[in-house]
Design a protein around this motif. Structure first.
Motif, short mmCIF file in Angstrom:
data_model
loop_
_atom_site.label_atom_id
_atom_site.label_comp_id
_atom_site.label_asym_id
_atom_site.label_seq_id
_atom_site.Cartn_x
_atom_site.Cartn_y
_atom_site.Cartn_z
N LEU A 296 0.81 -1.22 0.00
CA LEU A 296 0.00 0.00 0.00
C LEU A 296 0.85 1.27 0.00
CD1 LEU A 296 -2.74 -1.19 2.51
CD2 LEU A 296 -2.88 -1.07 0.01
N GLY A 297 2.15 1.13 0.28
CA GLY A 297 3.06 2.27 0.20
C GLY A 297 2.96 3.27 1.33
N LEU A 298 2.36 2.90 2.45
CA LEU A 298 2.24 3.80 3.60
C LEU A 298 3.04 3.25 4.77
CD1 LEU A 298 -1.61 4.42 3.50
CD2 LEU A 298 0.17 6.06 2.90
N PRO A 299 3.58 4.12 5.63
CA PRO A 299 4.23 3.61 6.84
C PRO A 299 3.21 2.91 7.72
CG PRO A 299 4.33 6.03 6.75
CD PRO A 299 3.59 5.56 5.55
N VAL A 300 3.62 1.80 8.33
CA VAL A 300 2.73 1.00 9.16
C VAL A 300 3.04 1.23 10.63
CG1 VAL A 300 2.00 -1.35 9.74
CG2 VAL A 300 2.46 -0.74 7.35
N LEU A 301 1.99 1.47 11.40
CA LEU A 301 2.06 1.62 12.85
C LEU A 301 1.68 0.30 13.50
CD1 LEU A 301 2.00 3.39 15.55
CD2 LEU A 301 -0.44 3.60 15.09
N ALA A 302 2.47 -0.15 14.45
CA ALA A 302 2.12 -1.35 15.22
C ALA A 302 1.86 -0.93 16.66
CB ALA A 302 3.24 -2.38 15.15
N THR B 288 7.83 -6.74 23.84
CA THR B 288 9.09 -6.51 23.16
C THR B 288 9.30 -7.52 22.04
OG1 THR B 288 10.05 -5.52 25.14
CG2 THR B 288 11.59 -6.33 23.48
N ALA B 289 8.98 -8.77 22.30
CA ALA B 289 9.13 -9.81 21.28
C ALA B 289 8.24 -9.51 20.07
CB ALA B 289 8.79 -11.17 21.87
N LEU B 290 7.00 -9.11 20.32
CA LEU B 290 6.11 -8.82 19.21
C LEU B 290 6.45 -7.51 18.52
CD1 LEU B 290 2.63 -10.18 20.32
CD2 LEU B 290 4.49 -11.30 19.09
N HIS B 291 7.03 -6.56 19.27
CA HIS B 291 7.52 -5.34 18.62
C HIS B 291 8.60 -5.69 17.60
CE1 HIS B 291 6.23 -2.16 21.82
NE2 HIS B 291 5.30 -2.36 20.91
N MET B 292 9.51 -6.57 17.98
CA MET B 292 10.57 -6.98 17.04
C MET B 292 9.97 -7.68 15.83
SD MET B 292 13.76 -6.82 16.27
CE MET B 292 14.76 -6.51 17.72
N ALA B 293 8.98 -8.54 16.05
CA ALA B 293 8.33 -9.21 14.93
C ALA B 293 7.66 -8.20 14.00
CB ALA B 293 7.30 -10.22 15.44
N ALA B 294 7.03 -7.18 14.58
CA ALA B 294 6.37 -6.14 13.78
C ALA B 294 7.40 -5.36 12.96
CB ALA B 294 5.57 -5.20 14.68
N LEU B 295 8.50 -5.01 13.58
CA LEU B 295 9.55 -4.28 12.85
C LEU B 295 10.09 -5.14 11.71
CD1 LEU B 295 11.39 -2.70 15.91
CD2 LEU B 295 10.05 -1.46 14.17
#
Length: 96
Positions: free
Chosen positions: A29-35, A59-66
């Motif tokens: 979609l070309g947009l920055p994604v917020l988690a 923290t673990a899921l933050h890393m997965a999102a990044l």
């Protein structure tokens, strides 16, 4: 403009986990994604913890999102989220 997939909102934990796994698909979609994963039931529920006790899981899921392409994190525990972003950026040579 940014894209917020709405983790936890009108979704089961399983649906939120699937959304996290499929986060790379949103890059099209070309947009920055917020988690916004911090202290969500999808984190503390499977661990049998309270929201306040789920920092390690967050923290673990933050890393997965990044790794899945998220470029912004909404977090309750800002210093810890910042450390996660720094380590991710250093590991993958990405500008913060």
């Amino acid at each position: 403009m940014l894209l917020d997939p709405g983790f936890g909102f009108a979704k089961t934990a399983a649906q939120s986990h699937e959304l996290l796994r499929r986060l790379p698909e949103l890059q099209a979609l070309g947009l920055p994604v917020l988690a916004a994963l911090s202290r969500k039931k999808m984190v503390y529920g499977p661990l049998g913890l309270s929201p306040e006790a789920a920092l390690n899981g967050t923290t673990a899921l933050h890393m997965a999102a990044l790794q899945g392409g998220a470029r912004l994190l909404r977090a309750h525990d800002v210093p810890e989220a910042r450390q996660t972003i720094q380590l991710f950026a250093n590991t993958f040579s990405i500008a913060e």
